[in-house]
Design a protein around this motif. Structure first.
Motif, PDB file in Angstrom:
ATOM      1  N   UNK A  65       0.846  -1.073   0.064  1.00 60.47           N
ATOM      2  CA  UNK A  65       0.052   0.140   0.078  1.00 60.47           C
ATOM      3  C   UNK A  65       0.804   1.232  -0.036  1.00 60.47           C
ATOM      4  N   UNK A  66       2.141   1.046   0.739  1.00 61.62           N
ATOM      5  CA  UNK A  66       2.779   2.412   0.713  1.00 61.62           C
ATOM      6  C   UNK A  66       3.424   2.522  -0.580  1.00 61.62           C
ATOM      7  N   UNK A  67       4.010   1.489  -1.227  1.00 66.72           N
ATOM      8  CA  UNK A  67       4.580   1.888  -2.641  1.00 66.72           C
ATOM      9  C   UNK A  67       3.518   2.354  -3.424  1.00 66.72           C
ATOM     10  N   UNK A  68       2.246   1.891  -3.469  1.00 65.41           N
ATOM     11  CA  UNK A  68       1.203   2.234  -4.374  1.00 65.41           C
ATOM     12  C   UNK A  68       1.078   3.780  -4.172  1.00 65.41           C
ATOM     13  N   UNK A  69       0.724   4.109  -2.801  1.00 66.55           N
ATOM     14  CA  UNK A  69       0.449   5.370  -2.486  1.00 66.55           C
ATOM     15  C   UNK A  69       1.417   6.476  -2.849  1.00 66.55           C
ATOM     16  N   UNK A  70       2.886   6.001  -2.688  1.00 65.73           N
ATOM     17  CA  UNK A  70       3.928   7.054  -3.192  1.00 65.73           C
ATOM     18  C   UNK A  70       4.063   7.325  -4.523  1.00 65.73           C
ATOM     19  N   UNK A  71       3.948   6.157  -5.176  1.00 65.34           N
ATOM     20  CA  UNK A  71       3.897   6.114  -6.691  1.00 65.34           C
ATOM     21  C   UNK A  71       2.896   6.972  -7.176  1.00 65.34           C
ATOM     22  N   UNK A  72       1.751   6.318  -7.050  1.00 63.05           N
ATOM     23  CA  UNK A  72       0.215   7.096  -7.355  1.00 63.05           C
ATOM     24  C   UNK A  72       0.219   8.552  -7.112  1.00 63.05           C
ATOM     25  N   UNK A  73       0.678   8.866  -5.964  1.00 65.81           N
ATOM     26  CA  UNK A  73       0.564  10.190  -5.428  1.00 65.81           C
ATOM     27  C   UNK A  73       1.457  11.209  -6.372  1.00 65.81           C
ATOM     28  N   UNK A  74       2.628  10.680  -6.644  1.00 68.80           N
ATOM     29  CA  UNK A  74       3.320  11.626  -7.543  1.00 68.80           C
ATOM     30  C   UNK A  74       2.760  11.561  -8.869  1.00 68.80           C
ATOM     31  N   UNK A  75       2.499  10.405  -9.378  1.00 63.72           N
ATOM     32  CA  UNK A  75       1.794  10.361 -10.651  1.00 63.72           C
ATOM     33  C   UNK A  75       0.467  11.574 -11.034  1.00 63.72           C
ATOM     34  N   UNK A  76      -0.297  11.339  -9.935  1.00 63.05           N
ATOM     35  CA  UNK A  76      -1.498  12.277  -9.585  1.00 63.05           C
ATOM     36  C   UNK A  76      -0.986  13.665  -9.862  1.00 63.05           C
ATOM     37  N   UNK A  77       0.039  14.156  -9.088  1.00 61.94           N
ATOM     38  CA  UNK A  77       0.572  15.495  -9.091  1.00 61.94           C
ATOM     39  C   UNK A  77       0.875  15.833 -10.330  1.00 61.94           C
ATOM     40  N   UNK A  78       1.818  14.843 -10.954  1.00 54.80           N
ATOM     41  CA  UNK A  78       2.149  15.185 -12.317  1.00 54.80           C
ATOM     42  C   UNK A  78       1.308  15.355 -13.596  1.00 54.80           C
ATOM     43  N   UNK A  79       0.133  14.698 -13.277  1.00 55.70           N
ATOM     44  CA  UNK A  79      -0.546  14.444 -14.604  1.00 55.70           C
ATOM     45  C   UNK A  79      -1.945  15.057 -14.350  1.00 55.70           C
ATOM     46  N   UNK A  80      -2.578  15.101 -13.315  1.00 58.96           N
ATOM     47  CA  UNK A  80      -3.797  15.611 -12.907  1.00 58.96           C
ATOM     48  C   UNK A  80      -3.847  17.056 -12.773  1.00 58.96           C
ATOM     49  N   UNK A  81      -4.630  17.892 -13.489  1.00 62.09           N
ATOM     50  CA  UNK A  81      -4.851  19.400 -13.334  1.00 62.09           C
ATOM     51  C   UNK A  81      -5.517  19.779 -12.034  1.00 62.09           C
ATOM     52  N   UNK A  82      -5.234  21.162 -11.766  1.00 65.29           N
ATOM     53  CA  UNK A  82      -5.943  21.744 -10.699  1.00 65.29           C
ATOM     54  C   UNK A  82      -7.436  21.935 -11.033  1.00 65.29           C
ATOM     55  N   UNK A  83      -8.297  21.979 -10.015  1.00 68.03           N
ATOM     56  CA  UNK A  83      -8.044  21.879  -8.461  1.00 68.03           C
ATOM     57  C   UNK A  83      -7.935  20.336  -8.009  1.00 68.03           C
ATOM     58  N   UNK A  84      -8.263  19.313  -8.583  1.00 66.15           N
ATOM     59  CA  UNK A  84      -8.130  17.900  -8.287  1.00 66.15           C
ATOM     60  C   UNK A  84      -6.557  17.603  -8.130  1.00 66.15           C
TER      61      UNK A  84
END
Length: 207
Positions: free
Chosen positions: A13-32
């Motif tokens: 869960x930690x690996x998924x959280x860390x990786x997916x969190x960065x991917x989310x920041x990188x590719x999902x626009x504001x405000x989400x």
């Protein structure tokens, strides 16, 4: 057997959280996209991990801490792979600070997730535990709304992001509470917890 399951589930869960969190920041626009920078979201993940797995209190605390601590270096490793950030970011002083916050958040919200599902716990105590994930999201929303008027931030984006946090707080409350009467109690208890969460988030410099 329970410890073995936790020893597998928590780091995954930690690996998924860390990786997916960065991917989310990188590719999902504001405000989400702002959810990727949310301390509250990480705390909610720790809560839901233990709430869903119904581990004992001690196992839940350990599992949630492991999840959040592991997530930090994997967040930075994802940044290294995706945008060639310096690998040292995964273990420098900033990463260690976030791991320390992960220990604190994991202990509190991991325990909350366990208490919320422990048989025999008094109803008000269980409701208070169930209020924790919503309260931390509401607290972050308050922080965002208090930034309105700061020229460094756009009011429309702040309001939109705060609305998302409030909506998520309501959704997670509806998911963890099993009846409308219980949901009402949980939301009521979340009000003072939101104030406490606001103070604690402010102390971390998250404002």
């Amino acid at each position: 057997m329970v410890i073995k399951r936790m020893a597998l589930a928590a780091p995954v869960a930690g690996v998924l959280l860390g990786v997916l969190d960065f991917v989310w920041i990188k590719f999902v626009p504001a405000p989400f996209g702002g959810l990727g920078n949310s301390i509250a979201v990480w705390a909610v993940v720790a809560f839901l991990l233990t709430f869903r797995n119904r581990w004992s209190l001690v196992v839940s605390v350990v599992g949630a801490v492991v999840c959040l601590v592991v997530a930090v270096p994997f967040y930075y490793l994802a940044a290294t792979v995706i945008q060639n950030d310096d690998l040292s970011n995964a273990y420098n002083s900033t990463a260690l600070l976030w791991m320390g916050l992960g220990v604190a958040a994991g202990a509190v919200f991991g325990a909350g997730g366990a208490i919320a599902r422990t048989p025999g716990v008094p109803a008000t105590t269980a409701a208070a535990a169930m209020a924790m994930p919503g309260a931390v999201l509401f607290a972050e929303a308050v922080i965002e709304l208090r930034r309105i008027g700061d020229p460094s931030y756009g009011a429309g984006e702040l309001i939109a992001y705060a609305g998302i946090l409030i909506a998520l707080g309501l959704i997670v409350t509806a998911l963890v509470a099993t009846s409308w009467s219980r949901r009402g109690l949980v939301l009521l208890i979340s009000l003072p917890l939101t104030a406490i969460g606001y103070v604690l988030l402010s102390l971390t410099g998250f404002r």
